[in-house]
Design a protein around this motif. Sequence first.
Motif, PDB file in Angstrom:
ATOM      1  N   SER A   1       0.965  -1.246  -0.051  1.00 41.73           N
ATOM      2  CA  SER A   1       0.080   0.030   0.082  1.00 41.73           C
ATOM      3  C   SER A   1       1.076   1.379  -0.080  1.00 41.73           C
ATOM      4  O   SER A   1       1.915   1.245   0.616  1.00 41.73           O
ATOM      5  N   PRO A   2       0.522   2.240  -0.686  1.00 49.91           N
ATOM      6  CA  PRO A   2       1.185   3.543  -0.502  1.00 49.91           C
ATOM      7  C   PRO A   2       1.193   4.102   0.847  1.00 49.91           C
ATOM      8  O   PRO A   2       2.211   4.796   0.932  1.00 49.91           O
ATOM      9  N   ALA A   3       0.112   3.852   1.502  1.00 48.53           N
ATOM     10  CA  ALA A   3       0.172   4.457   2.928  1.00 48.53           C
ATOM     11  C   ALA A   3       0.921   3.583   3.974  1.00 48.53           C
ATOM     12  O   ALA A   3       1.396   4.178   5.358  1.00 48.53           O
ATOM     13  N   VAL A   4       1.812   2.543   3.383  1.00 45.67           N
ATOM     14  CA  VAL A   4       2.566   1.722   4.430  1.00 45.67           C
ATOM     15  C   VAL A   4       3.768   1.713   3.788  1.00 45.67           C
ATOM     16  O   VAL A   4       3.967   0.674   2.924  1.00 45.67           O
ATOM     17  N   ALA A   5       4.850   2.223   4.106  1.00 45.61           N
ATOM     18  CA  ALA A   5       6.341   2.025   3.669  1.00 45.61           C
ATOM     19  C   ALA A   5       6.985   1.017   4.057  1.00 45.61           C
ATOM     20  O   ALA A   5       7.798   0.427   3.371  1.00 45.61           O
ATOM     21  N   ALA A   6       6.796   0.640   5.185  1.00 48.30           N
ATOM     22  CA  ALA A   6       7.546  -0.624   5.977  1.00 48.30           C
ATOM     23  C   ALA A   6       6.488  -1.430   6.405  1.00 48.30           C
ATOM     24  O   ALA A   6       6.038  -1.386   7.833  1.00 48.30           O
ATOM     25  N   PRO A   7       6.058  -2.271   5.828  1.00 45.79           N
ATOM     26  CA  PRO A   7       4.767  -3.057   6.372  1.00 45.79           C
ATOM     27  C   PRO A   7       5.495  -4.149   7.157  1.00 45.79           C
ATOM     28  O   PRO A   7       6.602  -4.716   7.310  1.00 45.79           O
ATOM     29  N   VAL A   8       4.553  -4.421   8.224  1.00 44.05           N
ATOM     30  CA  VAL A   8       4.723  -5.720   9.337  1.00 44.05           C
ATOM     31  C   VAL A   8       3.807  -6.539   9.424  1.00 44.05           C
ATOM     32  O   VAL A   8       4.131  -7.699   9.941  1.00 44.05           O
ATOM     33  N   ALA A   9       2.574  -6.435   8.906  1.00 42.69           N
ATOM     34  CA  ALA A   9       1.573  -7.560   8.965  1.00 42.69           C
ATOM     35  C   ALA A   9       0.485  -7.524   7.829  1.00 42.69           C
ATOM     36  O   ALA A   9       0.316  -6.338   7.418  1.00 42.69           O
ATOM     37  N   VAL A  10      -0.035  -8.353   7.602  1.00 44.27           N
ATOM     38  CA  VAL A  10      -1.285  -8.618   6.427  1.00 44.27           C
ATOM     39  C   VAL A  10      -2.263  -9.413   7.006  1.00 44.27           C
ATOM     40  O   VAL A  10      -2.177 -10.339   7.984  1.00 44.27           O
ATOM     41  N   ARG A  11      -3.561  -8.761   6.748  1.00 42.24           N
ATOM     42  CA  ARG A  11      -4.683  -9.865   7.067  1.00 42.24           C
ATOM     43  C   ARG A  11      -5.521  -9.919   5.682  1.00 42.24           C
ATOM     44  O   ARG A  11      -5.383  -9.279   4.807  1.00 42.24           O
ATOM     45  N   TYR A  12      -6.307 -11.123   5.721  1.00 40.14           N
ATOM     46  CA  TYR A  12      -7.117 -11.439   4.468  1.00 40.14           C
ATOM     47  C   TYR A  12      -8.255 -11.951   4.929  1.00 40.14           C
ATOM     48  O   TYR A  12      -8.566 -12.781   5.785  1.00 40.14           O
ATOM     49  N   ALA A  13      -9.490 -11.088   4.478  1.00 34.52           N
ATOM     50  CA  ALA A  13     -10.991 -11.622   4.855  1.00 34.52           C
ATOM     51  C   ALA A  13     -10.946 -11.544   6.302  1.00 34.52           C
ATOM     52  O   ALA A  13     -11.665 -12.542   6.863  1.00 34.52           O
ATOM     53  N   TRP A  14     -10.354 -10.491   7.071  1.00 30.34           N
ATOM     54  CA  TRP A  14     -10.451 -10.084   8.325  1.00 30.34           C
ATOM     55  C   TRP A  14     -11.422  -9.385   8.732  1.00 30.34           C
ATOM     56  O   TRP A  14     -11.185  -8.228   9.236  1.00 30.34           O
ATOM     57  N   ALA A  15     -12.720  -9.881   8.889  1.00 29.15           N
ATOM     58  CA  ALA A  15     -14.050  -9.060   9.101  1.00 29.15           C
ATOM     59  C   ALA A  15     -15.323 -10.073   9.335  1.00 29.15           C
ATOM     60  O   ALA A  15     -15.278 -11.069   9.116  1.00 29.15           O
ATOM     61  N   ASP A  16     -15.985  -9.343   9.982  1.00 26.50           N
ATOM     62  CA  ASP A  16     -17.318 -10.012  10.207  1.00 26.50           C
ATOM     63  C   ASP A  16     -17.839 -10.647   8.894  1.00 26.50           C
ATOM     64  O   ASP A  16     -18.211 -11.728   8.633  1.00 26.50           O
ATOM     65  N   ASN A  17     -17.873  -9.652   7.808  1.00 27.81           N
ATOM     66  CA  ASN A  17     -18.577 -10.090   6.431  1.00 27.81           C
ATOM     67  C   ASN A  17     -17.568  -9.403   5.561  1.00 27.81           C
ATOM     68  O   ASN A  17     -17.843  -8.442   5.014  1.00 27.81           O
ATOM     69  N   PRO A  18     -16.512 -10.080   5.062  1.00 32.46           N
ATOM     70  CA  PRO A  18     -15.311  -9.277   4.407  1.00 32.46           C
ATOM     71  C   PRO A  18     -15.938  -9.533   2.730  1.00 32.46           C
ATOM     72  O   PRO A  18     -16.432 -10.489   2.267  1.00 32.46           O
ATOM     73  N   VAL A  19     -15.329  -8.558   2.051  1.00 35.08           N
ATOM     74  CA  VAL A  19     -15.088  -8.712   0.575  1.00 35.08           C
ATOM     75  C   VAL A  19     -14.054  -9.392   0.209  1.00 35.08           C
ATOM     76  O   VAL A  19     -12.890  -8.720   0.308  1.00 35.08           O
ATOM     77  N   CYS A  20     -13.954 -10.377  -0.330  1.00 36.88           N
ATOM     78  CA  CYS A  20     -12.812 -11.342  -0.780  1.00 36.88           C
ATOM     79  C   CYS A  20     -13.097 -11.871  -1.933  1.00 36.88           C
ATOM     80  O   CYS A  20     -14.181 -12.636  -2.071  1.00 36.88           O
ATOM     81  N   ASN A  21     -11.921 -12.476  -2.694  1.00 37.92           N
ATOM     82  CA  ASN A  21     -12.284 -13.192  -3.852  1.00 37.92           C
ATOM     83  C   ASN A  21     -11.147 -14.113  -4.349  1.00 37.92           C
ATOM     84  O   ASN A  21     -11.142 -14.365  -5.382  1.00 37.92           O
ATOM     85  N   VAL A  22     -10.595 -14.397  -3.437  1.00 41.65           N
ATOM     86  CA  VAL A  22      -9.211 -15.526  -4.078  1.00 41.65           C
ATOM     87  C   VAL A  22      -9.699 -16.907  -3.625  1.00 41.65           C
ATOM     88  O   VAL A  22      -9.984 -17.414  -2.750  1.00 41.65           O
ATOM     89  N   TYR A  23      -9.443 -17.787  -4.799  1.00 36.87           N
ATOM     90  CA  TYR A  23      -9.785 -19.224  -4.862  1.00 36.87           C
ATOM     91  C   TYR A  23      -8.691 -20.076  -5.158  1.00 36.87           C
ATOM     92  O   TYR A  23      -7.801 -19.686  -5.967  1.00 36.87           O
ATOM     93  N   SER A  24      -8.700 -21.255  -4.985  1.00 36.88           N
ATOM     94  CA  SER A  24      -7.922 -22.219  -5.751  1.00 36.88           C
ATOM     95  C   SER A  24      -8.574 -22.524  -7.176  1.00 36.88           C
ATOM     96  O   SER A  24      -9.601 -22.171  -7.484  1.00 36.88           O
ATOM     97  N   ALA A  25      -7.845 -23.273  -7.866  1.00 36.07           N
ATOM     98  CA  ALA A  25      -8.376 -23.441  -9.284  1.00 36.07           C
ATOM     99  C   ALA A  25      -9.421 -24.406  -9.088  1.00 36.07           C
ATOM    100  O   ALA A  25     -10.395 -24.084 -10.140  1.00 36.07           O
ATOM    101  N   GLU A  26      -9.654 -25.094  -8.239  1.00 40.48           N
ATOM    102  CA  GLU A  26     -10.921 -26.082  -8.261  1.00 40.48           C
ATOM    103  C   GLU A  26     -12.166 -25.234  -7.169  1.00 40.48           C
ATOM    104  O   GLU A  26     -13.199 -25.895  -6.984  1.00 40.48           O
ATOM    105  N   GLY A  27     -12.059 -23.948  -7.155  1.00 37.62           N
ATOM    106  CA  GLY A  27     -13.104 -23.188  -6.499  1.00 37.62           C
ATOM    107  C   GLY A  27     -13.218 -23.285  -5.320  1.00 37.62           C
ATOM    108  O   GLY A  27     -14.183 -22.936  -4.622  1.00 37.62           O
TER     109      GLY A  27
END
Length: 202
Positions: free
Chosen positions: A157-183
């Motif tokens: 992110s342009p707002a984070v020059a030195a990242p220390v942590a990442v989260r994915y789909a970390w919410a009650d009702n996240p908007v997320c869209n990464v899948y395996s090839a098999e769905g």
Amino acid sequence: MISHWRDVWQQGDFPFYWVQLADYMAEKPAPGDSAWAELREAQTLTQKAVPNGGQAVIIDLGEANDIHPTNKRDVAERLARIALARDYGMDMAWRSPEFREMKIDGAKAVLTFTEGGGKLRTLDVNEVRGFAICGEDRKWVWADAKITGPDTIEVSSPAVAAPVAVRYAWADNPVCNVYSAEGLPLTPFRTDDFPMVTGPKQ
């Protein structure tokens, strides 16, 4: 509970499969903490603690206004995949991809995942959605992310020059869209060990 049932029924470590909590409640405009996400993490960690167990991820099948998803068929099919592969010997992907490790490369976080059901892909749109990133200040912002290999994603992110942590789909009702090839959807995760909202009060 699982250990107790196994002890009482005296059938050994019989297969025990469960469904991770679905997406639920209102979507949040900004990334941050979530008790619902922490419960999902506890379910994921149970796979390591309980022998002969498995989890069906349904982060894409929930509804904001109903704690019990009405789409029972897809939930059942993901559970059936686990049983068919593990207990009936069918050759099929059954486990959702999971976070493996993170390496920091300058202002980028390079994430590696278990391959699960094959190489990673997005669904619905090409843009990778659902990632947040933070620096030492622990202020989360939505991140730019791109799939860079069969099992790797680069996050920044342009707002984070030195990242220390990442989260994915970390919410009650996240908007997320990464899948395996098999769905199978990517399992929600965090790379940090920051204090949890469901943890003991300091």
